[in-house]
Design an enzyme around this catalytic site. Structure first.
Site, PDB file in Angstrom:
ATOM      1  N   SER A  15      20.525  49.919 -87.659  1.00 20.01           N
ATOM      2  CA  SER A  15      20.616  49.293 -88.789  1.00 20.01           C
ATOM      3  C   SER A  15      21.673  48.305 -88.082  1.00 20.01           C
ATOM      4  O   SER A  15      22.532  48.317 -87.751  1.00 20.01           O
ATOM      5  CB  SER A  15      21.027  50.029 -90.081  1.00 20.01           C
ATOM      6  OG  SER A  15      20.930  49.499 -90.916  1.00 20.01           O
TER       7      SER A  15
ATOM      8  N   TYR B 203      25.520  57.584 -93.443  1.00 17.29           N
ATOM      9  CA  TYR B 203      24.715  56.708 -93.285  1.00 17.29           C
ATOM     10  C   TYR B 203      24.805  55.623 -92.478  1.00 17.29           C
ATOM     11  O   TYR B 203      24.633  55.592 -91.200  1.00 17.29           O
ATOM     12  CB  TYR B 203      23.191  55.738 -93.935  1.00 17.29           C
ATOM     13  CG  TYR B 203      22.253  55.145 -93.967  1.00 17.29           C
ATOM     14  CD1 TYR B 203      20.998  55.136 -93.908  1.00 17.29           C
ATOM     15  CD2 TYR B 203      22.310  53.919 -93.752  1.00 17.29           C
ATOM     16  CE1 TYR B 203      19.736  54.745 -93.340  1.00 17.29           C
ATOM     17  CE2 TYR B 203      21.784  52.854 -92.910  1.00 17.29           C
ATOM     18  CZ  TYR B 203      19.927  53.878 -93.121  1.00 17.29           C
ATOM     19  OH  TYR B 203      19.537  52.839 -92.698  1.00 17.29           O
TER      20      TYR B 203
HETATM   21  P1  NAD Z   1      10.319  55.344 -95.055  1.00 19.94           P
HETATM   22  O1  NAD Z   1      11.561  56.140 -96.048  1.00 19.94           O
HETATM   23  O2  NAD Z   1       9.562  54.521 -95.270  1.00 19.94           O
HETATM   24  O3  NAD Z   1       9.937  56.036 -93.393  1.00 19.94           O
HETATM   25  C1  NAD Z   1      10.663  56.798 -92.448  1.00 19.94           C
HETATM   26  C2  NAD Z   1      10.086  58.223 -92.396  1.00 19.94           C
HETATM   27  O4  NAD Z   1      10.457  59.116 -92.067  1.00 19.94           O
HETATM   28  C3  NAD Z   1       9.159  58.767 -93.782  1.00 19.94           C
HETATM   29  O5  NAD Z   1       7.826  58.695 -93.553  1.00 19.94           O
HETATM   30  C4  NAD Z   1       9.098  60.507 -93.535  1.00 19.94           C
HETATM   31  O6  NAD Z   1       8.836  61.428 -94.000  1.00 19.94           O
HETATM   32  C5  NAD Z   1      10.232  60.381 -92.308  1.00 19.94           C
HETATM   33  N1  NAD Z   1      11.555  61.623 -92.221  1.00 19.94           N
HETATM   34  C6  NAD Z   1      12.357  61.944 -93.041  1.00 19.94           C
HETATM   35  N2  NAD Z   1      13.097  62.740 -92.254  1.00 19.94           N
HETATM   36  C7  NAD Z   1      12.375  63.541 -91.440  1.00 19.94           C
HETATM   37  C8  NAD Z   1      12.050  64.467 -90.760  1.00 19.94           C
HETATM   38  N3  NAD Z   1      13.630  65.585 -90.970  1.00 19.94           N
HETATM   39  N4  NAD Z   1      11.924  64.881 -89.144  1.00 19.94           N
HETATM   40  C9  NAD Z   1      10.229  63.754 -89.073  1.00 19.94           C
HETATM   41  N5  NAD Z   1       9.781  62.964 -90.300  1.00 19.94           N
HETATM   42  C10 NAD Z   1      10.998  62.343 -90.924  1.00 19.94           C
HETATM   43  O7  NAD Z   1      11.783  54.405 -94.225  1.00 19.94           O
HETATM   44  P2  NAD Z   1      11.925  53.521 -93.499  1.00 19.94           P
HETATM   45  O8  NAD Z   1      12.760  52.198 -94.400  1.00 19.94           O
HETATM   46  O9  NAD Z   1      10.687  53.069 -93.024  1.00 19.94           O
HETATM   47  O10 NAD Z   1      13.268  53.221 -92.156  1.00 19.94           O
HETATM   48  C11 NAD Z   1      12.764  53.332 -90.949  1.00 19.94           C
HETATM   49  C12 NAD Z   1      13.798  53.872 -90.045  1.00 19.94           C
HETATM   50  O11 NAD Z   1      14.713  52.205 -90.666  1.00 19.94           O
HETATM   51  C13 NAD Z   1      14.809  54.936 -90.736  1.00 19.94           C
HETATM   52  O12 NAD Z   1      15.727  54.975 -89.332  1.00 19.94           O
HETATM   53  C14 NAD Z   1      15.644  53.794 -91.228  1.00 19.94           C
HETATM   54  O13 NAD Z   1      17.076  54.136 -91.843  1.00 19.94           O
HETATM   55  C15 NAD Z   1      16.196  51.960 -90.782  1.00 19.94           C
HETATM   56  N6  NAD Z   1      15.926  51.508 -91.327  1.00 19.94           N
HETATM   57  C16 NAD Z   1      15.766  51.369 -92.433  1.00 19.94           C
HETATM   58  C17 NAD Z   1      15.870  49.849 -92.983  1.00 19.94           C
HETATM   59  C18 NAD Z   1      15.473  49.545 -94.689  1.00 19.94           C
HETATM   60  O14 NAD Z   1      15.566  48.441 -95.588  1.00 19.94           O
HETATM   61  N7  NAD Z   1      14.366  49.800 -95.739  1.00 19.94           N
HETATM   62  C19 NAD Z   1      16.957  48.650 -93.048  1.00 19.94           C
HETATM   63  C20 NAD Z   1      17.868  48.932 -91.975  1.00 19.94           C
HETATM   64  C21 NAD Z   1      16.946  50.431 -90.915  1.00 19.94           C
END
Ligand code: NAD
Length: 255
Positions: free
Chosen positions: A140, A154
């Protein structure tokens, strides 16, 4: 659409939602065979169906489940070309260090960091055997920037993902296996939309730091994933690939 991933096998953790789902769609459209991995069976099955792929219900914090996931995928296809280690959580109880308890700290680090360790540990041997592969670990922009609106566990977990990806990228650079950290800026996910629809001030406090003046769409992050997965990024490894709307490069943003 260019088809840079024809017949390659891509395993996407957290593929049921958000960035993972958008990436599954994008990689599939470029010809990849997709394996969706998620703890949420309903979302994962729907995603796999949509991209004509396979679904594995796996908790990525469970070592035995992760080990047998890659063994099963390799057994089925005989290859694993792309591992997008992307599952992650960002729960509200992870906040300032002054109020965040050890339980939240450990849970967030387990899901965001230990999972990436496990996925890399069990997928990289198959890539080394084949002499090629691309690993993309979702970090991130907070691994690079500090925020006064802290989510301490985080941020620390993503710093770990970034450092681990760099080291693995260097270690395996001459074996054909590339490892990169993908560092998205804030993305317009349903959770973020809901949060900021309720609280305009909270959104404005963050948006002022984004030179592009908006949050990313998941498809814009997926485009970067497709690049890192493909041979177009053949000279990239051990990198911190920031897709952040300019946040990390900005001092004063445009009015
Ligand atoms: P999201 O919540 O839409 O998707 C995350 C998915 O991971 C979900 O489908 C969830 O069921 C799955 N998951 C959670 N715990 C799990 C586990 N123990 N085993 C298997 N699956 C699991 O989130 P997103 O926004 O698409 O984020 C995806 C990645 O991007 C994450 O690592 C997040 O930290 C990172 N990220 C997100 C943002 C943002 O603004 N959304 C910014 C920077 C980084």
């Amino acid at each position: 659409m260019v088809r840079r991933l024809e017949d390659r096998v891509a395993v996407i953790t957290g593929g049921g939602s958000g960035i993972g789902l958008a990436s599954a769609r994008r990689l599939a459209s470029e010809g990849a065979r997709i394996v969706i991995v998620d703890i949420d069976r309903e979302a994962g099955e729907a995603a796999a169906k949509e991209v004509d792929g396979k679904f594995h219900r796996v908790d990525v914090t469970n070592e035995e489940d992760v080990r047998s996931l890659y063994a099963a995928v390799h057994g089925m296809y005989g290859r694993i070309d792309v591992a997008f280690n992307n599952a992650g959580i960002s729960p509200p109880e992870d906040d300032s260090i002054l109020t965040t308890g050890i339980e939240a700290w450990e849970r967030v680090n387990r899901v965001n960091l230990t999972s990436v360790y496990l996925c890399c540990k069990y997928v990289i041997p198959y890539m080394l055997e084949a002499g090629k592969g691309s690993v993309i670990n979702t970090a991130s922009f907070v691994a690079t920037m500090g925020a006064a609106t802290s989510q301490i566990a985080y941020t620390a977990s993503k710093g770990g993902v970034l450092a681990m990806s760099r080291e693995l990228g260097v270690q395996f650079a001459r074996d054909g296996v590339r490892v990169n950290a993908l560092s998205p800026g804030p993305v317009n996910t349903p959770l973020l939309k809901e949060l900021f629809a309720k609280d305009a001030e909270r959104a404005a406090r963050r948006l002022v730091h984004v030179p592009l003046g908006r949050f990313a769409e998941p498809e814009e992050i997926a485009a970067a994933v497709a690049f890192l997965a493909s041979d177009d990024s053949s000279f990239m490894t051990a990198s911190n690939f920031l897709v952040d709307g300019g946040i990390s490069g900005a001092y004063v943003t445009p009015l």
